[in-house]
Design a protein around this motif. Sequence first.
Motif, PDB file in Angstrom:
ATOM      1  N   HIS A 274       0.793  -1.231   0.000  1.00  0.00           N
ATOM      2  CA  HIS A 274       0.000   0.000   0.000  1.00  0.00           C
ATOM      3  C   HIS A 274       0.822   1.277   0.000  1.00  0.00           C
TER       4      HIS A 274
ATOM      5  N   ASN B 150      -4.424   4.622  -2.252  1.00  0.00           N
ATOM      6  CA  ASN B 150      -4.109   3.454  -1.417  1.00  0.00           C
ATOM      7  C   ASN B 150      -4.517   2.147  -2.081  1.00  0.00           C
TER       8      ASN B 150
ATOM      9  N   THR C 134      -6.319   2.542   4.659  1.00  0.00           N
ATOM     10  CA  THR C 134      -7.275   3.009   3.647  1.00  0.00           C
ATOM     11  C   THR C 134      -8.224   4.056   4.231  1.00  0.00           C
TER      12      THR C 134
ATOM     13  N   ASN D 145      -8.865  -2.909   3.007  1.00  0.00           N
ATOM     14  CA  ASN D 145      -8.633  -2.932   1.567  1.00  0.00           C
ATOM     15  C   ASN D 145      -8.667  -4.310   0.911  1.00  0.00           C
TER      16      ASN D 145
END
Lengths: 165, 418
Positions: B123, B214, B300, B381
């Motif tokens: 990420h 992200n 996120t 995520n």
Amino acid sequence: MIIKGKVFIFGDNVNTDEIIPARYLNTSDPAELAKYCMEDARPGFGQRDDIKGGIIVAGENFGCGSSREHAPIAIKAAGISCVIAESFARIFFRNAINIGLPIVELPDTSSFSEGDIVEIDLTQGKVVNVTKGVEHDAKPYPRFLREIVEAGGWLEYCVKSLTKK
Amino acid sequence: MTLAQKLLSRKAERSNVEPGEFLLLDVDLALANDITAPLAIQKFREYGGKKVFDPEKVVLVPDHFVPNKDIKSAMQVKLLREFAKEQGIKHFYEVGRMGIEHVLLPEEGLVKSGDLVVGADSHTCTYGALGSFATGVGSTDIAGVYLTGKVWLKVPESINVKLQGHLGEFVTAKDVILKIISILGVDGANYKALEFSGPAIYEITMDGRFTISNMAIEAGGKTGLFPVDEITMAYEKERGIEVEPLSADEDAVYWKELTIDLSELEPQVAYPYLPSNAKSVVEAEKERIRVDQVVIGSCTNGRIEDLRLAAQILKGRKVAPGVRCIIIPGSQSVVKQALKEGLVDIFLDSECAFSTPTCGPCLGGHMGILAEGEVAISTTNRNFVGRMGHPKSKVFLASPAVAAASAVRGYIADPRRL
């Protein structure tokens, strides 16, 4: 370099959480990681005796998800000699190149079956399904990546080529 | 040139770079965490490393299994702590001073437009929101940076994602990126950079842009780039950083273009087991999908705006019986701000658990692991098999608004109909 082994079939989008679940990531010991290789895709896979020297054959986007290098390390330490897939997720691809886990891209892997015996010539880019008598052409690595592979991995390349002043 | 080409050609000190070219580039910042740094440190030593290339450019954030969840995790963090001390790395963030890496680094002003940032965490693409070329790599790459200051990169082709229209009530940046991933698929941007453009980006705040960038990796993307505009410049200025505007050229050549009309977008829910399985919350609500756990947080959606949105929904309401709602702020400063604004009181009155910053349950680490057969809705995520715990548990992904509404209802619910 020639690799010969038995095929283990996996599907599309095999992700790094399946290859090595995060619950085993409180260590980076390869032998420990190897035990849980592919655990959430095929429970118990990493602890089977017959996977030594085996070849994983998968579909698209193998190794998607996390950047964890523990994924190719677990596969390598479990004794898998090569991964063949239709495509690899970007970070898994570079991790495999960097640590020297042989990986091969073939446009279509649907003709392979569990237990097929396959012979791979990494230098020539040839994959022969001995059981089925079919030959496939692998997608060649670009020159720069070949140099890394030939050096034995990214850090070997670094030490040989980049740290000399 | 695309934004990706511009950023990489600048780093390569060339007038142009072409997609497909391999570059060896000097890294501006190298990040690793408690899972990935131990391997990098081990390899750095194995290959004769004595001193890292530049301790100012090395960041170590133990965030995945902290506060240490078990002895093995504690040993990994100890290794990072000792390495930071030995190498004079001041960007080592201890519990009590830390945050989830991708919330923390921008907040601390460690990342800026034009930088090349590599992180041993997928990420890392989050910082593309600031117009930096930021991408996830492996531990060996980070060891290579420690040794040489350099990384190898292939110049990516770019996908231009044009955003137009206006976001409706309770429709968020998370819904935008879930929609994009559902269109592209989980490998639709493999080896590519996502570039966001169009008039609607000027309505998306920095926190929202971080959320969008992200999840570029969930479509396989190498990074997710926003142009540098007044919103970016204002954010950086608060951190004492001056940056210049930057955007792709009008005649940039893209591998693919797509347009999303935000006015037509509804809150999204990504079904197990891929982040690309998004449906409208309207459809999801009809299915009455009962949830055992709600997680609001992560790299996120663990920023202050996310907590504000959750609090807006939870205020004066209670979490449904039989549901556990866990709120995990992204950093110490988010915690402090949430306290100051009274958000924490709202969460506690709603009978939520409020945690210290950690990645925790997002990757099935700790602080909210799912049992066999359990279902969670989460602002994280990934919803892969076993991601938050038992391989037979399920994770649905959504925005903080949908997650909070679902906590109140006890099933996946539309925040607009609460």
